[in-house]
Design an enzyme around this catalytic site. Structure first.
Site, PDB file in Angstrom:
ATOM      1  N   ASP A  83       0.844  -1.209   0.000  1.00 20.41           N
ATOM      2  CA  ASP A  83       0.000   0.000   0.000  1.00 20.41           C
ATOM      3  C   ASP A  83       0.869   1.244   0.000  1.00 20.41           C
ATOM      4  O   ASP A  83       2.044   1.204   0.378  1.00 20.41           O
ATOM      5  CB  ASP A  83      -0.903  -0.001   1.247  1.00 20.41           C
ATOM      6  N   LYS A  84       0.255   2.325  -0.442  1.00 18.47           N
ATOM      7  CA  LYS A  84       0.896   3.642  -0.407  1.00 18.47           C
ATOM      8  C   LYS A  84      -0.024   4.573   0.362  1.00 18.47           C
ATOM      9  O   LYS A  84      -1.246   4.476   0.238  1.00 18.47           O
ATOM     10  CB  LYS A  84       1.041   4.151  -1.857  1.00 18.47           C
ATOM     11  N   HIS A  85       0.555   5.455   1.165  1.00 21.71           N
ATOM     12  CA  HIS A  85      -0.278   6.447   1.852  1.00 21.71           C
ATOM     13  C   HIS A  85       0.317   7.826   1.635  1.00 21.71           C
ATOM     14  O   HIS A  85       1.520   8.022   1.780  1.00 21.71           O
ATOM     15  CB  HIS A  85      -0.343   6.139   3.354  1.00 21.71           C
ATOM     16  N   SER A  86      -0.546   8.763   1.273  1.00 20.36           N
ATOM     17  CA  SER A  86      -0.077  10.141   1.085  1.00 20.36           C
ATOM     18  C   SER A  86      -0.649  11.001   2.202  1.00 20.36           C
ATOM     19  O   SER A  86      -1.780  10.783   2.639  1.00 20.36           O
ATOM     20  CB  SER A  86      -0.576  10.645  -0.270  1.00 20.36           C
ATOM     21  N   THR A 123      -9.287  10.744  -2.187  1.00 18.12           N
ATOM     22  CA  THR A 123      -9.344   9.740  -3.260  1.00 18.12           C
ATOM     23  C   THR A 123     -10.763   9.183  -3.426  1.00 18.12           C
ATOM     24  O   THR A 123     -11.217   8.930  -4.538  1.00 18.12           O
ATOM     25  CB  THR A 123      -8.333   8.618  -2.947  1.00 18.12           C
ATOM     26  N   ARG A 171      -9.018  15.728  17.646  1.00 16.65           N
ATOM     27  CA  ARG A 171      -7.847  16.537  17.269  1.00 16.65           C
ATOM     28  C   ARG A 171      -8.206  17.555  16.184  1.00 16.65           C
ATOM     29  O   ARG A 171      -7.730  18.692  16.188  1.00 16.65           O
ATOM     30  CB  ARG A 171      -6.725  15.620  16.750  1.00 16.65           C
ATOM     31  N   SER A 186      -1.675   7.770  14.283  1.00 21.76           N
ATOM     32  CA  SER A 186      -2.955   7.764  13.574  1.00 21.76           C
ATOM     33  C   SER A 186      -2.831   7.025  12.235  1.00 21.76           C
ATOM     34  O   SER A 186      -3.608   6.114  11.929  1.00 21.76           O
ATOM     35  CB  SER A 186      -3.393   9.223  13.353  1.00 21.76           C
ATOM     36  N   LYS A 190      -3.876   2.607  11.447  1.00 17.21           N
ATOM     37  CA  LYS A 190      -4.806   2.176  10.383  1.00 17.21           C
ATOM     38  C   LYS A 190      -4.094   1.225   9.424  1.00 17.21           C
ATOM     39  O   LYS A 190      -4.660   0.248   8.965  1.00 17.21           O
ATOM     40  CB  LYS A 190      -5.352   3.393   9.638  1.00 17.21           C
ATOM     41  N   LYS A 191      -2.827   1.523   9.108  1.00 15.53           N
ATOM     42  CA  LYS A 191      -2.091   0.677   8.157  1.00 15.53           C
ATOM     43  C   LYS A 191      -1.764  -0.680   8.775  1.00 15.53           C
ATOM     44  O   LYS A 191      -1.839  -1.696   8.109  1.00 15.53           O
ATOM     45  CB  LYS A 191      -0.793   1.374   7.716  1.00 15.53           C
TER      46      LYS A 191
HETATM   47  N1  URA Z   1      -3.882  11.661   8.341  1.00 20.18           N
HETATM   48  C1  URA Z   1      -4.262  10.780   9.283  1.00 20.18           C
HETATM   49  O1  URA Z   1      -4.800   9.705   8.985  1.00 20.18           O
HETATM   50  N2  URA Z   1      -4.045  11.100  10.573  1.00 20.18           N
HETATM   51  C2  URA Z   1      -3.466  12.250  10.962  1.00 20.18           C
HETATM   52  O2  URA Z   1      -3.296  12.470  12.136  1.00 20.18           O
HETATM   53  C3  URA Z   1      -3.073  13.182   9.961  1.00 20.18           C
HETATM   54  C4  URA Z   1      -3.291  12.846   8.648  1.00 20.18           C
END
Ligand code: URA
Length: 440
Positions: A83-86, A123, A171, A186, A190-191
């Protein structure tokens, strides 16, 4: 036995929290035992005092353990789960290209994405521009689509990292998003709960990113890479430029069309191409689908030129309920706006800077983004033919083309876009789109 106020006080005074104290607090976030004000107070204490690497690892682990984890053991003997996360930017449609390219090269890409809020696009909103495409599916369907199509870009599914859902929402309204340990926990919770084998991070820096400075982006990249690798998720990070819109469009349907153009070989914007090739190469190497950068480039160029990457894009769209012939005639499925016109500056010169955030907000002004969570958006609007920095513009060379569904919105967004630009007499120095790589 701990007390929430004592944990908060300890962090407020700059002391290191134990993993037990962190686990206790996170458990309270998930169960509801911690109040919103206690969670906000801890977030603010971390914002000012920071966290050690050990605390960030504990926070990430506790948040990961707060819900379900996806098990991909069925796929592992077929290929790596990647996976890629931006961290988000304006015009960032790279996921739409990267997922099918990596799938065409033998990886499996279950990509859990988000919606846009404020100046950055999401996305899922881009994919919603494709009629019938379902972004909301359960874990079993995510597994079966990933297996058959090689990639699936969808929304949050199952009960992954519920502690983050609540913590992030608090937050977001208490000015505590921009804290490196909290962002790290955070994203990575999730990843990690998505059960990936390998991850590549695209950390944006510049006027359109939440890391406004290279030093913050570097700190975030280093922390994410170190915590992810420590948690058993081999991860690399690229720090990429967001001081201008990425690619030639910003707006949901327009960005889907740009991604299609890239995958079909019709049009390649140079900076988008450089970053896409680099992120895909890092993932192929991490996933042991390529041995070197040359090998990765060769594999990517092959699946782009033989149509396999476009085929994977179509497979994903069909498997998720979209038109089975979308890639043959995208224009007949993507909505277009009523008004479409070129926009010009009333001066001439080389485009020297872009306030990318302002341009993202111009898309919101057109109705293409949200100012509040849950707001309906107009997928047809936005900008394309965006001239990159360094372009010579004058009364015969537009800076972009605007797509709008109302004359008022058009006038407002056009003014906002033009306000975000500055020109110079001399060609400005060009910044490379990749500012730094963390690949160790
Ligand atoms: N994206 C996230 O999923 N969490 C954050 O805290 C900031 C950006």
């Amino acid at each position: 036995m701990f007390l929430p106020q004592e944990v908060i006080r300890k962090k407020r005074e700059g002391h290191e929290l134990s993993s037990e104290e962190i686990a206790y607090f996170v458990k309270g976030i998930t169960s509801g035992d911690m109040s919103d004000s206690q969670i906000a107070a801890l977030a603010m204490a971390v914002f000012f005092q920071g966290m050690s690497n050990a605390e960030t690892v504990s926070l990430t682990q506790s948040m990961t353990q707060s819900g379900d984890t996806i098990d991909w053991s069925e796929l592992r003997n077929l290929g790596p789960v990647l996976d890629k996360h931006s961290t988000g930017g304006v015009g960032d449609k790279l996921s739409l290209m990267l997922a099918p390219i990596v799938a065409a090269c033998g990886g499996y890409v279950p990509m859990i994405s988000g919606r846009g809020l404020g100046h950055t696009g999401g996305t899922l909103d881009k994919l919603d521009a494709i009629p019938g495409y379902q972004t909301s599916i359960d874990i079993n369907r995510l597994k079966s689509v990933t297996k058959t199509a090689g990639c699936a870009i969808v929304g949050q599914t199952g009960d992954l990292a519920p502690a983050d859902k609540r913590f992030y929402a608090i937050r977001d309204i208490t000015a505590t998003v921009e804290a490196v340990p909290l962002i790290t926990a955070s994203i990575l919770s999730k990843k990690l709960s998505a059960g990936l084998d390998r991850l590549v991070m695209d950390i944006k820096v510049g006027s359109g990113a939440f890391s406004g400075t290279l030093s913050m982006a570097e700190e975030l990249a280093e922390t994410i890479v170190s915590v992810a690798n420590g948690a058993g998720l081999p991860t690399r990070a690229l720090i990429t430029d967001m001081d201008q819109v990425l690619g030639s469009s910003a707006g949901n349907a327009l960005e889907v069309k740009e991604a299609w153009s890239y995958l079909s070989g019709e049009m390649k914007e140079e900076r988008t191409d450089i970053i896409t090739m680099s992120l895909c190469s890092e993932l192929l190497i991490l996933g042991e689908l390529a041995t070197t950068y040359d090998d990765a480039h060769h594999k990517i160029m092959t699946v782009l030129s033989n149509g396999k990457a476009l085929e994977q894009f179509q497979k994903m769209i069909s498997a998720l309920g979209g038109p089975v012939d979308f890639c043959e005639k995208p224009d007949s499925y993507l909505k277009s706006a009523t008004y479409c016109e070129d926009i010009y500056l009333d001066t001439s010169g080389y485009l020297a800077s872009m306030d990318t955030r302002e341009i993202g907000m111009a898309v919101v002004a057109l109705g293409g983004g949200r100012s509040k969570p849950g707001q309906e958006i107009d997928h047809a609007v936005g900008f394309d033919h965006i001239a990159p920095l360094g372009t010579y513009v004058d009364s015969s060379c537009p800076v972009a083309r605007i797509h709008a569904n109302s004359k008022d919105q058009l006038a407002r967004a056009k003014a906002q876009y033009l306000n975000g630009l500055s020109v110079a007499d001399k060609m400005p120095n060009q910044q490379h789109p990749i500012l730094k790589s963390l690949v160790s």
